[in-house]
Scaffold this motif. Structure first.
Motif, PDB file in Angstrom:
ATOM      1  N   ASP A 259      51.519  85.772 -18.194  1.00 37.10           N
ATOM      2  CA  ASP A 259      50.255  85.757 -17.450  1.00 37.10           C
ATOM      3  C   ASP A 259      49.854  87.171 -17.054  1.00 37.10           C
ATOM      4  O   ASP A 259      50.665  88.100 -17.069  1.00 37.10           O
ATOM      5  N   SER A 260      48.593  87.295 -16.641  1.00 33.26           N
ATOM      6  CA  SER A 260      48.098  88.547 -16.074  1.00 33.26           C
ATOM      7  C   SER A 260      47.787  88.309 -14.607  1.00 33.26           C
ATOM      8  O   SER A 260      47.280  87.251 -14.239  1.00 33.26           O
ATOM      9  N   VAL A 261      48.088  89.306 -13.778  1.00 33.15           N
ATOM     10  CA  VAL A 261      47.839  89.212 -12.341  1.00 33.15           C
ATOM     11  C   VAL A 261      47.145  90.485 -11.882  1.00 33.15           C
ATOM     12  O   VAL A 261      47.125  91.488 -12.593  1.00 33.15           O
ATOM     13  N   VAL A 262      46.588  90.427 -10.678  1.00 35.54           N
ATOM     14  CA  VAL A 262      45.974  91.595 -10.081  1.00 35.54           C
ATOM     15  C   VAL A 262      46.608  91.801  -8.708  1.00 35.54           C
ATOM     16  O   VAL A 262      46.906  90.832  -8.001  1.00 35.54           O
TER      17      VAL A 262
ATOM     18  N   THR B  26      44.609  96.645  -9.210  1.00 33.76           N
ATOM     19  CA  THR B  26      45.249  97.019 -10.476  1.00 33.76           C
ATOM     20  C   THR B  26      45.705  95.758 -11.204  1.00 33.76           C
ATOM     21  O   THR B  26      46.360  94.889 -10.621  1.00 33.76           O
ATOM     22  N   ALA B  27      45.340  95.653 -12.484  1.00 38.78           N
ATOM     23  CA  ALA B  27      45.753  94.495 -13.288  1.00 38.78           C
ATOM     24  C   ALA B  27      47.141  94.761 -13.880  1.00 38.78           C
ATOM     25  O   ALA B  27      47.419  95.857 -14.356  1.00 38.78           O
ATOM     26  N   VAL B  28      47.982  93.755 -13.817  1.00 38.09           N
ATOM     27  CA  VAL B  28      49.307  93.816 -14.431  1.00 38.09           C
ATOM     28  C   VAL B  28      49.337  92.714 -15.477  1.00 38.09           C
ATOM     29  O   VAL B  28      49.227  91.527 -15.157  1.00 38.09           O
ATOM     30  N   ARG B  29      49.456  93.105 -16.722  1.00 33.99           N
ATOM     31  CA  ARG B  29      49.373  92.140 -17.824  1.00 33.99           C
ATOM     32  C   ARG B  29      50.764  91.808 -18.368  1.00 33.99           C
ATOM     33  O   ARG B  29      51.683  92.588 -18.262  1.00 33.99           O
ATOM     34  N   ASN B  30      50.858  90.623 -18.956  1.00 35.23           N
ATOM     35  CA  ASN B  30      52.079  90.182 -19.632  1.00 35.23           C
ATOM     36  C   ASN B  30      53.303  90.246 -18.706  1.00 35.23           C
ATOM     37  O   ASN B  30      54.295  90.889 -19.022  1.00 35.23           O
TER      38      ASN B  30
ATOM     39  N   LYS C  86      47.564  88.079  -7.398  1.00 38.07           N
ATOM     40  CA  LYS C  86      46.709  86.928  -7.626  1.00 38.07           C
ATOM     41  C   LYS C  86      46.559  86.772  -9.130  1.00 38.07           C
ATOM     42  O   LYS C  86      46.302  87.749  -9.833  1.00 38.07           O
ATOM     43  N   LYS C  87      46.706  85.563  -9.627  1.00 34.83           N
ATOM     44  CA  LYS C  87      46.599  85.311 -11.070  1.00 34.83           C
ATOM     45  C   LYS C  87      45.169  85.547 -11.532  1.00 34.83           C
ATOM     46  O   LYS C  87      44.217  85.169 -10.859  1.00 34.83           O
ATOM     47  N   LEU C  88      45.033  86.211 -12.692  1.00 34.14           N
ATOM     48  CA  LEU C  88      43.706  86.428 -13.282  1.00 34.14           C
ATOM     49  C   LEU C  88      43.258  85.215 -14.050  1.00 34.14           C
ATOM     50  O   LEU C  88      44.036  84.523 -14.642  1.00 34.14           O
TER      51      LEU C  88
END
Length: 192
Positions: A137-140, A158-162, A190-192
């Motif tokens: 998942d990607s989160v912010v 800031t987005a954190v992917r994978n 928080k989940k994107l």
């Protein structure tokens, strides 16, 4: 008439799950051990091996359940429900489960092996809003975070992917913030 001939007649000499005509065999629906017409079905070797071994389950093979879940025969309904429950995280099986109707006693029999129940040992990672996080998942970030071992600060938004889930603690996930792989507390995302 033998159960073999009755099942072949009922199934039209093809797998009652996927419609294949190759390598057919009688499959008795667990936990029943005795072969009987109302607790058995005619299935191909591919279906039977995947029913019996969840590790080799191919989700695309089971798209056939879109048709066979409507069977009037209870053993077919039970196996369709169990396989859709096993694959529900794929997305499309959950839609089929939502449409599927079974009599109460048939549903109770389908649930008798524990298929489809949540694993009580499995950790569930949730974001700040309680949304379940999955691997990939990607989160912010919802607040600025100092990254340990560096002078870097990850800014809010800031987005954190994978992301990867920590298998020992449901409050931690891992993800790359810039070039740095870091552990992040789930209550700060928080989940994107």
């Amino acid at each position: 008439m033998s159960i073999d001939r009755e099942l072949k007649k009922r199934a039209g000499d093809k797998c009652e799950l996927c419609g294949s005509v190759d390598h057919l065999e009688i499959h008795t629906v667990a936990p029943i051990k005795d072969e009987s017409l109302d607790k058995s079905l005619l299935a191909c070797k591919t279906c039977v091996s995947q029913i019996e071994d969840p590790e080799i389950t191919d989700p695309n093979h089971w798209r056939c359940l879109n048709d066979s879940m409507w069977s009037e025969h209870q053993p077919v309904q039970v196996i369709a429900w169990r396989m859709l429950s096993r694959l529900r995280k794929e997305g499309w099986p959950q839609d089929l489960l939502d449409m599927m109707y079974m009599e109460d006693e048939v549903l109770e029999f389908a649930k008798s092996t524990g298929e489809g129940e949540a694993d009580p040992e499995k950790l569930i990672h949730r974001d700040v809003n309680g949304v379940i996080l999955e691997h990939g998942d990607s989160v912010v970030l919802i607040k600025d975070l100092k990254i340990k071992g560096s002078s870097q600060i990850a800014k809010q938004g800031t987005a954190v992917r994978n992301i990867r889930l920590d298998h020992e603690n449901e409050n931690y996930i891992e993800g790359k913030v810039g070039p740095t792989l870091t552990v992040i507390i789930t209550e700060y995302v928080k989940k994107l």
